[in-house]
Design a protein around this motif. Sequence first.
Motif, short mmCIF file in Angstrom:
data_model
loop_
_atom_site.label_atom_id
_atom_site.label_comp_id
_atom_site.label_asym_id
_atom_site.label_seq_id
_atom_site.Cartn_x
_atom_site.Cartn_y
_atom_site.Cartn_z
N UNK A 312 -13.25 -21.32 -42.09
CA UNK A 312 -14.29 -22.27 -41.71
C UNK A 312 -13.71 -23.44 -40.92
N UNK A 313 -12.60 -23.98 -41.40
CA UNK A 313 -11.93 -25.07 -40.67
C UNK A 313 -11.50 -24.60 -39.28
N UNK A 314 -10.92 -23.40 -39.22
CA UNK A 314 -10.40 -22.88 -37.95
C UNK A 314 -11.52 -22.74 -36.92
N UNK A 315 -12.62 -22.13 -37.32
CA UNK A 315 -13.74 -21.95 -36.39
C UNK A 315 -14.28 -23.29 -35.92
N UNK A 316 -14.40 -24.22 -36.87
CA UNK A 316 -14.93 -25.54 -36.51
C UNK A 316 -13.99 -26.29 -35.57
N UNK A 317 -12.69 -26.20 -35.81
CA UNK A 317 -11.73 -26.86 -34.93
C UNK A 317 -11.73 -26.23 -33.54
N UNK A 318 -11.85 -24.92 -33.48
CA UNK A 318 -11.90 -24.25 -32.18
C UNK A 318 -13.15 -24.64 -31.40
N UNK A 319 -14.27 -24.75 -32.10
CA UNK A 319 -15.52 -25.11 -31.44
C UNK A 319 -15.52 -26.54 -30.94
N UNK A 320 -14.79 -27.41 -31.63
CA UNK A 320 -14.75 -28.83 -31.23
C UNK A 320 -13.57 -29.16 -30.32
N UNK A 321 -12.79 -28.13 -29.95
CA UNK A 321 -11.63 -28.32 -29.05
C UNK A 321 -10.69 -29.40 -29.58
N UNK A 322 -10.47 -29.38 -30.89
CA UNK A 322 -9.63 -30.42 -31.49
C UNK A 322 -8.17 -30.25 -31.09
N UNK A 323 -7.69 -29.01 -31.00
CA UNK A 323 -6.28 -28.76 -30.67
C UNK A 323 -6.18 -27.85 -29.45
N UNK A 324 -5.05 -27.91 -28.78
CA UNK A 324 -4.87 -27.18 -27.53
C UNK A 324 -4.73 -25.68 -27.73
N UNK A 325 -4.13 -25.26 -28.82
CA UNK A 325 -3.91 -23.84 -29.04
C UNK A 325 -4.53 -23.39 -30.36
N UNK A 326 -4.85 -22.08 -30.41
CA UNK A 326 -5.45 -21.55 -31.63
C UNK A 326 -4.43 -21.51 -32.77
N UNK A 327 -3.14 -21.41 -32.44
CA UNK A 327 -2.12 -21.41 -33.50
C UNK A 327 -2.05 -22.76 -34.20
N UNK A 328 -2.21 -23.86 -33.43
CA UNK A 328 -2.23 -25.19 -34.05
C UNK A 328 -3.45 -25.34 -34.95
N UNK A 329 -4.59 -24.87 -34.45
CA UNK A 329 -5.82 -24.96 -35.26
C UNK A 329 -5.66 -24.20 -36.57
N UNK A 330 -5.08 -22.99 -36.48
CA UNK A 330 -4.90 -22.17 -37.68
C UNK A 330 -3.92 -22.82 -38.64
N UNK A 331 -2.82 -23.35 -38.12
CA UNK A 331 -1.80 -23.97 -38.97
C UNK A 331 -2.38 -25.19 -39.70
#
Length: 523
Positions: A312-331
């Motif tokens: 849930x956090x990962x999807x939300x971070x990806x949708x809000x463009x919080x981090x540049x890469x998906x690996x950062x969002x997942x970590x």
Amino acid sequence: MNWLQLSRLLGLLAMLVGGSMVFSLPWAFPLLGEAVEFESKGFWALIETIIGSLCFGGLLVYLGRRESSTAILRKEAMAVVGLGWILAGIIGSLPLFLAGVMRAPDTPVTAIDALFESISGFTTTGASVLTELDDPAAIPRCVLFWRCFTHWLGGMGIIVLFVAVLGQLGAGGKAMMKREVPGPINESVRPRVRDTAVTMWLIYVAISGVLVGIYALEGMTFYDALCHSFATMATGGFSTHNASLGHFQSPVIELTATFFMIVAGSNFTLYYLVWKGRRELGEGRIASRLKPWFSDPEYRTYLAIIACATGAFFINLELTDRYLSWTESLRHSLFTTVTIITTTGFGTVDFTEWSEFSKGLILLLMFVGGCSGSTSGGLKVVRFLLFFKIIRLEIERAYRPNVVRPMKVFGVTVDKEMRHDVVVYFSLILFVFVSAWMVLNVIESDRQWENGEDVKAEKLIDCASAVASCLNNIGPGLGVLGPHNNYSGFSPQGKLLLTLLMLLGRLELFAILVLFVPDFWRV
């Protein structure tokens, strides 16, 4: 109430806590440049506390010497747990106060600040009022080590350690451990209570030792490796740096901490059962040896919650463009989920800047906590399992009133008393949370936080976050209590209230609440 017996046991506990400070003394000797004189002050603060606690404890033991052979009853056991934790917190606060630790530049800690920090350490909450952890002239290294060591003592439990060291407490020792070991289902792993306490501490020490070595190999100094392993295994979150684990700027260290936080948030009984299976089944049949993990419904639910919240956090971070890469969002998603649900409270990223959905999910995870029999706080996963089973049965009874259906967990039928205990605990947690939230709002209503900003509009959420964080032994919260901030802005009265909440959460309410009931103290 057997006052002489209570005096003897509290005296022994005071001596144990004071004596444990000797492990902090060696860290006063390395020279720290211009802070040598201040380090010496920390050393003597520890020495004074050790001597004082040994003398005070010895006096209490002497007064109760005639009751050494008397059996410990339920009331005395509860009183020892409740008063013992308060006494440990007071003793643990003395080095910080006597050493003149600086809460902020040119601002020494008060007695209330020191007590808040000490109770936060022992209860593995990790809430702090200190802002200058990286400055050796603000807090002596030996006192900083003691601050982290309180985590490790409180993680497995000072009463469990007390029983392991002292022994000869019989049923009284079991009653004390039951009040301290978190969770509604606390089965002994060994027939004798002292053997159970020793076994749990040996497992705790062994895993902590492995983690120290791994942290050291990943680039931490031995000092930092020790302190952060204390915080990780105790799910406490105290660090030796203002930036917490983020100070090391290492994804490898973050992943290591994530794994061991999950380990610490699991029921330690499972590790004993797996080790026992290894000895009985030999080196082969890995699936059979790991069966306690695979078959435990609480552990499976615990991992499922971590996986779902991370997603849930990962999807939300990806949708809000919080981090540049998906690996950062997942970590960051995984680390934040684990540090909150295990109530560790380490900080690597400022999640107060995330979306409202993410912050709401963080607040919910604060109440979940880890597994029963772990070092984590919160309500515990098993209680949620039981609670939802109870609700499902009650819904069924609404349209099938004559159906009698047994409720099982861990393969054991849950009796009505256990169901009652779960519902009462949820109700009490809700009542304490709402009451403390309202009281804290009144206490802090006319104050500004120490950064001087007028944040009255945010104070309602900040106070709710503070209460939830301290009651569930987490540490960081939302708003002004984010991972990069602390509790220094609260008033002395507010800090005392939050200190009480830490104790209530760590001892699961009753061992502290009974201390306020007059009938409890009557013979």
